[in-house]
Design an enzyme around this catalytic site. Sequence first.
Site, PDB file in Angstrom:
ATOM      1  N   HIS A 122       0.845  -1.202   0.000  1.00 11.12           N
ATOM      2  CA  HIS A 122       0.000   0.000   0.000  1.00 11.12           C
ATOM      3  C   HIS A 122       0.883   1.257   0.000  1.00 11.12           C
ATOM      4  O   HIS A 122       2.093   1.163   0.184  1.00 11.12           O
ATOM      5  CB  HIS A 122      -0.899   0.009   1.238  1.00 11.12           C
ATOM      6  CG  HIS A 122      -0.096   0.036   2.503  1.00 11.12           C
ATOM      7  ND1 HIS A 122       0.390  -1.117   3.097  1.00 11.12           N
ATOM      8  CD2 HIS A 122       0.360   1.064   3.270  1.00 11.12           C
ATOM      9  CE1 HIS A 122       1.100  -0.793   4.166  1.00 11.12           C
ATOM     10  NE2 HIS A 122       1.083   0.524   4.298  1.00 11.12           N
ATOM     11  N   HIS A 137       5.072   6.211  -2.261  1.00 12.53           N
ATOM     12  CA  HIS A 137       5.718   4.951  -2.625  1.00 12.53           C
ATOM     13  C   HIS A 137       5.018   3.799  -1.909  1.00 12.53           C
ATOM     14  O   HIS A 137       4.313   4.011  -0.936  1.00 12.53           O
ATOM     15  CB  HIS A 137       7.204   4.976  -2.235  1.00 12.53           C
ATOM     16  CG  HIS A 137       7.414   4.924  -0.757  1.00 12.53           C
ATOM     17  ND1 HIS A 137       7.255   6.043   0.058  1.00 12.53           N
ATOM     18  CD2 HIS A 137       7.714   3.891   0.075  1.00 12.53           C
ATOM     19  CE1 HIS A 137       7.482   5.679   1.319  1.00 12.53           C
ATOM     20  NE2 HIS A 137       7.751   4.395   1.363  1.00 12.53           N
TER      21      HIS A 137
END
Length: 181
Positions: free
Chosen positions: A39, A121
């Site tokens: 995630h 990221h």
Amino acid sequence: MIRTFIAVELDPSFGEKIRQIQERFSDFDLKFVNPEIVHITLKFLGDIEESMVKPLEEALDSLMCEPFEARIEGLGVFPKPSNPKVLWLGATGNFETLHADVETLLKPFKFKGEDRAFTAHATLARVKTLSKDQKSAFADILNELKDTRLGSMQVNKVLLKKSTLTPYGPIYETLHTVYLD
């Protein structure tokens, strides 16, 4: 106390591509993140009292960011290629606005701020140890895969997640979902 964070989940269709990338690094001493739970963390809250969940949900319900398209592409490391500690997938889209919106809404809660600028990221692995020879081989694979493109996805919700750490990796539970509109 419960360990919590705010995140955007990756499209489940990316799971197999993530697994393939991780496979390329299987010869190294890395702790891989299960592809199903990879995630983008917008804000790590840490341990909070359960009584804070409701006020956090109410604050997050005021998110103003509109849904946007994100591209999941690029492979890199933190803090730097010569000393990799985290292997990540890059994400582009309106994440900076979404992150700023989350930060603004959470200001009254006085969570600890980050020492570094926000970079959207998704962590794929944490590097445990790399010998000098392995660092070179690791860098070669990283360089070969640096332009990896997983594809596009719609970012239309933000999740308040609970993280329970186990010897087999974290178990995540969604406490609250905020739909962007």
